[in-house]
Write a protein that holds these residues in place. Structure first.
Motif, PDB file in Angstrom:
ATOM      1  N   PRO A  10      43.503  -2.186  35.060  1.00 15.75           N
ATOM      2  CA  PRO A  10      43.491  -3.331  36.377  1.00 15.75           C
ATOM      3  C   PRO A  10      44.554  -2.914  37.421  1.00 15.75           C
ATOM      4  CG  PRO A  10      44.284  -4.255  34.403  1.00 15.75           C
ATOM      5  CD  PRO A  10      43.664  -3.038  33.976  1.00 15.75           C
ATOM      6  N   VAL A  11      45.517  -2.191  37.168  1.00 17.39           N
ATOM      7  CA  VAL A  11      46.721  -2.083  37.961  1.00 17.39           C
ATOM      8  C   VAL A  11      46.121  -1.154  39.117  1.00 17.39           C
ATOM      9  CG1 VAL A  11      49.068  -1.139  38.430  1.00 17.39           C
ATOM     10  CG2 VAL A  11      48.661  -2.697  36.510  1.00 17.39           C
ATOM     11  N   LYS A  12      45.587   0.195  38.735  1.00 18.25           N
ATOM     12  CA  LYS A  12      44.940   1.056  39.466  1.00 18.25           C
ATOM     13  C   LYS A  12      43.701   0.318  40.376  1.00 18.25           C
ATOM     14  CE  LYS A  12      46.741   5.125  37.089  1.00 18.25           C
ATOM     15  NZ  LYS A  12      46.409   6.540  36.665  1.00 18.25           N
ATOM     16  N   VAL A  13      42.815  -0.329  39.709  1.00 20.99           N
ATOM     17  CA  VAL A  13      41.846  -0.901  40.531  1.00 20.99           C
ATOM     18  C   VAL A  13      42.118  -1.784  41.584  1.00 20.99           C
ATOM     19  CG1 VAL A  13      39.972  -2.635  40.312  1.00 20.99           C
ATOM     20  CG2 VAL A  13      40.429  -1.242  38.523  1.00 20.99           C
ATOM     21  N   LEU A  14      43.413  -2.455  41.623  1.00 15.40           N
ATOM     22  CA  LEU A  14      43.642  -3.105  42.607  1.00 15.40           C
ATOM     23  C   LEU A  14      44.555  -2.370  43.643  1.00 15.40           C
ATOM     24  CD1 LEU A  14      42.833  -5.579  40.719  1.00 15.40           C
ATOM     25  CD2 LEU A  14      45.183  -6.759  41.468  1.00 15.40           C
ATOM     26  N   THR A  15      45.148  -1.268  43.429  1.00 14.46           N
ATOM     27  CA  THR A  15      45.997  -0.303  44.211  1.00 14.46           C
ATOM     28  C   THR A  15      45.033   0.716  44.515  1.00 14.46           C
ATOM     29  OG1 THR A  15      46.906   0.729  42.266  1.00 14.46           O
ATOM     30  CG2 THR A  15      48.031  -1.241  43.148  1.00 14.46           C
ATOM     31  N   SER A  16      44.136   1.185  43.933  1.00 18.80           N
ATOM     32  CA  SER A  16      43.297   2.404  44.515  1.00 18.80           C
ATOM     33  C   SER A  16      41.872   2.336  44.140  1.00 18.80           C
ATOM     34  CB  SER A  16      44.092   3.710  44.077  1.00 18.80           C
ATOM     35  OG  SER A  16      44.256   3.600  42.563  1.00 18.80           O
ATOM     36  N   GLY A  17      41.444   1.172  43.694  1.00 16.62           N
ATOM     37  CA  GLY A  17      39.875   0.951  43.715  1.00 16.62           C
ATOM     38  C   GLY A  17      39.169   1.460  42.667  1.00 16.62           C
ATOM     39  N   LEU A  18      37.951   1.033  42.553  1.00 16.76           N
ATOM     40  CA  LEU A  18      37.053   1.495  41.447  1.00 16.76           C
ATOM     41  C   LEU A  18      36.413   2.753  41.646  1.00 16.76           C
ATOM     42  CD1 LEU A  18      34.949  -1.893  41.159  1.00 16.76           C
ATOM     43  CD2 LEU A  18      36.473  -1.196  39.560  1.00 16.76           C
ATOM     44  N   GLU A  19      36.368   3.809  40.689  1.00 14.41           N
ATOM     45  CA  GLU A  19      35.494   4.882  40.770  1.00 14.41           C
ATOM     46  C   GLU A  19      34.419   4.997  39.801  1.00 14.41           C
ATOM     47  OE1 GLU A  19      38.249   8.254  40.678  1.00 14.41           O
ATOM     48  OE2 GLU A  19      39.345   7.461  42.448  1.00 14.41           O
ATOM     49  N   ARG A  20      33.439   5.897  40.098  1.00 16.32           N
ATOM     50  CA  ARG A  20      32.257   6.034  39.065  1.00 16.32           C
ATOM     51  C   ARG A  20      32.024   7.649  39.107  1.00 16.32           C
ATOM     52  NH1 ARG A  20      28.328   2.947  43.291  1.00 16.32           N
ATOM     53  NH2 ARG A  20      28.179   4.329  45.167  1.00 16.32           N
ATOM     54  N   GLN A  21      31.001   8.179  38.281  1.00 11.10           N
ATOM     55  CA  GLN A  21      30.807   9.500  38.259  1.00 11.10           C
ATOM     56  C   GLN A  21      29.918   9.603  39.429  1.00 11.10           C
ATOM     57  OE1 GLN A  21      29.003  11.269  34.466  1.00 11.10           O
ATOM     58  NE2 GLN A  21      27.459  11.880  35.680  1.00 11.10           N
ATOM     59  N   THR A  22      29.981  11.042  40.331  1.00 10.64           N
ATOM     60  CA  THR A  22      29.464  11.214  41.443  1.00 10.64           C
ATOM     61  C   THR A  22      27.729  11.811  40.761  1.00 10.64           C
ATOM     62  OG1 THR A  22      29.561  12.015  43.515  1.00 10.64           O
ATOM     63  CG2 THR A  22      30.431  13.404  41.609  1.00 10.64           C
ATOM     64  N   SER A  23      27.211  11.843  42.083  1.00 12.51           N
ATOM     65  CA  SER A  23      25.979  12.526  41.633  1.00 12.51           C
ATOM     66  C   SER A  23      26.100  13.902  41.615  1.00 12.51           C
ATOM     67  CB  SER A  23      24.733  12.008  42.776  1.00 12.51           C
ATOM     68  OG  SER A  23      25.243  12.715  44.142  1.00 12.51           O
ATOM     69  N   GLN A  24      26.945  14.409  42.142  1.00  7.22           N
ATOM     70  CA  GLN A  24      27.183  15.898  42.026  1.00  7.22           C
ATOM     71  C   GLN A  24      28.488  16.045  42.441  1.00  7.22           C
ATOM     72  OE1 GLN A  24      23.872  17.345  44.732  1.00  7.22           O
ATOM     73  NE2 GLN A  24      25.607  18.288  45.904  1.00  7.22           N
ATOM     74  N   PRO A  25      29.253  17.071  41.815  1.00  6.12           N
ATOM     75  CA  PRO A  25      30.644  17.593  42.064  1.00  6.12           C
ATOM     76  C   PRO A  25      30.820  17.675  43.703  1.00  6.12           C
ATOM     77  CG  PRO A  25      30.062  18.632  40.012  1.00  6.12           C
ATOM     78  CD  PRO A  25      28.811  18.201  40.582  1.00  6.12           C
ATOM     79  N   PHE A  26      32.266  17.411  44.042  1.00  6.90           N
ATOM     80  CA  PHE A  26      32.446  17.865  45.510  1.00  6.90           C
ATOM     81  C   PHE A  26      33.882  18.401  45.234  1.00  6.90           C
ATOM     82  CE2 PHE A  26      33.274  13.541  45.099  1.00  6.90           C
ATOM     83  CZ  PHE A  26      34.508  13.253  45.536  1.00  6.90           C
ATOM     84  N   PHE A  27      34.357  19.312  46.185  1.00  2.89           N
ATOM     85  CA  PHE A  27      35.719  19.681  46.375  1.00  2.89           C
ATOM     86  C   PHE A  27      36.426  18.866  47.216  1.00  2.89           C
ATOM     87  CE2 PHE A  27      39.077  22.617  47.095  1.00  2.89           C
ATOM     88  CZ  PHE A  27      39.461  23.364  45.881  1.00  2.89           C
ATOM     89  N   SER A  28      37.575  18.280  46.851  1.00  2.55           N
ATOM     90  CA  SER A  28      38.658  17.620  47.562  1.00  2.55           C
ATOM     91  C   SER A  28      39.965  17.635  47.178  1.00  2.55           C
ATOM     92  CB  SER A  28      38.145  16.018  47.715  1.00  2.55           C
ATOM     93  OG  SER A  28      39.009  15.199  48.398  1.00  2.55           O
ATOM     94  N   ASN A  29      41.100  17.789  48.176  1.00  2.19           N
ATOM     95  CA  ASN A  29      42.377  17.933  47.843  1.00  2.19           C
ATOM     96  C   ASN A  29      42.534  18.714  46.662  1.00  2.19           C
ATOM     97  OD1 ASN A  29      42.899  15.990  49.857  1.00  2.19           O
ATOM     98  ND2 ASN A  29      42.553  14.382  48.332  1.00  2.19           N
ATOM     99  N   GLY A  30      42.130  19.957  46.819  1.00  2.00           N
ATOM    100  CA  GLY A  30      42.569  21.074  45.836  1.00  2.00           C
ATOM    101  C   GLY A  30      41.494  21.271  44.771  1.00  2.00           C
ATOM    102  N   ARG A  31      40.780  20.439  44.347  1.00  2.00           N
ATOM    103  CA  ARG A  31      40.011  20.741  42.820  1.00  2.00           C
ATOM    104  C   ARG A  31      38.658  19.946  43.282  1.00  2.00           C
ATOM    105  NH1 ARG A  31      39.868  16.397  39.176  1.00  2.00           N
ATOM    106  NH2 ARG A  31      41.437  14.394  39.688  1.00  2.00           N
ATOM    107  N   TRP A  32      37.781  20.394  42.440  1.00  2.00           N
ATOM    108  CA  TRP A  32      36.360  19.822  42.389  1.00  2.00           C
ATOM    109  C   TRP A  32      36.440  18.305  41.629  1.00  2.00           C
ATOM    110  CZ3 TRP A  32      32.073  21.376  44.518  1.00  2.00           C
ATOM    111  CH2 TRP A  32      32.012  22.605  45.016  1.00  2.00           C
ATOM    112  N   ARG A  33      35.920  17.320  41.992  1.00  2.00           N
ATOM    113  CA  ARG A  33      36.014  16.288  41.660  1.00  2.00           C
ATOM    114  C   ARG A  33      34.522  15.555  41.028  1.00  2.00           C
ATOM    115  NH1 ARG A  33      41.100  13.916  42.652  1.00  2.00           N
ATOM    116  NH2 ARG A  33      42.183  15.126  44.319  1.00  2.00           N
ATOM    117  N   MET A  34      34.664  15.111  39.811  1.00  2.00           N
ATOM    118  CA  MET A  34      33.418  14.521  39.308  1.00  2.00           C
ATOM    119  C   MET A  34      33.323  12.879  39.380  1.00  2.00           C
ATOM    120  SD  MET A  34      32.521  17.235  37.714  1.00  2.00           S
ATOM    121  CE  MET A  34      33.552  18.695  38.035  1.00  2.00           C
ATOM    122  N   THR A  35      34.130  12.297  40.004  1.00  2.00           N
ATOM    123  CA  THR A  35      34.110  10.797  40.300  1.00  2.00           C
ATOM    124  C   THR A  35      34.201  10.643  41.947  1.00  2.00           C
ATOM    125  OG1 THR A  35      36.427  10.547  39.875  1.00  2.00           O
ATOM    126  CG2 THR A  35      34.831  10.355  38.128  1.00  2.00           C
TER     127      THR A  35
END
Length: 345
Positions: free
Chosen positions: A226-251
């Motif tokens: 809950p601390v991370k939810v309030l300070t940086s939000g909710l995340e979920r699995q993405t429909s397909q990986p994408f590259f951001s900030n130096g690595r492939w993201r799955m969420t």
């Protein structure tokens, strides 16, 4: 004395300021544009609320902390904790927060492009951490709520009556999330995925498939704490990986405000709402454009009572580096109850 992480918001008219990210000049200009005197008083009795992420990337993070903490101590402002402040409380070095640390080397990514930013000295570091540890995670009153990233009722309820220091809260919840992932066999599955894909995960040219164990752990790490939810939000699995900030993201991040249907309005920051051409890729948050289909200054959600007031002041360092004379990234505030947005210009 430790206080509740969910506290009472000021009564009366407010000016709620988005993510400053060390941009002291923009902050001073915004306060002037809104009619505040140099001492932080307003002739109409208005007061300030800061949405967190005061620091990192910008021209002078120590100056911003001093300015805002002085306003808070004088009863002229409130401030919630953002993920960038939380990183420092957790001693987590990230790109842009090297200004806080006593020493960095040439390979330290926390300095990166920001080597010219003023550093905090030893006495400032102690005072900064002490002050950050006093900041609430959310503020509320009958008609209005304020949080850095996400107003999520289950997370609010988990934290409301827990007066432990925020660092302890975050670390305790992280341990609980890790235990659940271990119990479900996710770490063993992630180990197998990394054996095959670890190197490729940092290669933007690689063709990386969805890796379900990595996706599940990343989503849990973010959305079950809950601390991370309030300070940086909710995340979920993405429909397909994408590259951001130096690595492939799955969420990917969730636009939680599209489901926000409570009567009190909510104001938040964090999500890099771009005030310029929507085709400009440098302003994109991780994953899809969460503001697709909305106009620049539009209130959000089914009731039109949710407002993200982060307009990319944190990208000014990049604009300065490119030599632009007029910033597109703006520091902004929403006036309540007027619902108007004022910018630094």
């Amino acid at each position: 004395m430790t206080q509740s992480p969910v506290q009472r918001l000021f009564d009366g008219p407010l000016d709620i300021v988005g993510d400053v990210h060390g941009e002291i000049s923009a902050l001073e200009q915004l306060l002037e544009n809104m009619g505040y005197a140099p001492n932080g008083e307003h002739p109409a009795g208005r007061r300030l609320v800061f949405l967190g992420d005061l620091v990192d990337r910008g021209e002078d993070s120590p100056a911003v902390v001093k300015r805002v903490s002085d306003l808070v101590r004088n009863g002229l402002a409130q401030c919630v904790l953002g993920n960038h402040e939380l990183n420092l409380l957790l001693d987590s070095r990230k790109e842009g927060n090297g200004w806080f640390y006593a020493q960095t080397d040439d390979h330290d990514h926390s300095r990166g492009h920001f080597r010219d930013a003023p550093r905090a000295d030893a006495s400032e570091r102690d005072a900064i951490l002490k002050w950050f540890s006093t900041l609430p995670l959310a503020l509320e009153r009958e008609d209005l709520r304020v949080v850095h990233a996400c107003w999520h009722p289950p997370a609010i309820n988990d934290l409301r009556d827990d007066a432990r220091p925020v660092r302890d809260l975050c670390e305790n919840w992280s341990e609980r999330v890790e235990a659940s992932a271990e119990h479900d066999g996710l770490y063993a599955a992630r180990k197998e995925e990394l054996q095959q894909w670890k190197k490729a995960l940092h290669d933007p040219e690689a063709l990386v498939p969805m890796l379900p164990a990595i996706a599940a752990i990343d989503a849990r790490t973010q959305s079950m704490n809950p601390v991370k939810v309030l300070t940086s939000g909710l995340e979920r699995q993405t429909s397909q990986p994408f590259f951001s900030n130096g690595r492939w993201r799955m969420t990917e991040r969730e636009a939680w405000w599209n489901e926000y249907s409570d009567e009190p309005a909510v104001v938040f920051g964090h999500y890099w709402r771009w005030p310029g051409d929507e085709r400009e890729a440098t302003a994109r948050s991780r994953g899809p454009n969460l503001f697709d289909g909305t106009s620049t200054w539009q209130w959000l959600g089914p009731l039109g009572n949710a407002m993200c007031v982060d307009y990319c002041a944190g990208l000014r360092w990049r604009e300065r580096k490119s030599g632009v004379q007029q910033h597109v990234g703006l520091l902004a505030a929403v006036r309540w109850p007027e619902r108007d947005v004022i910018t630094s210009g």
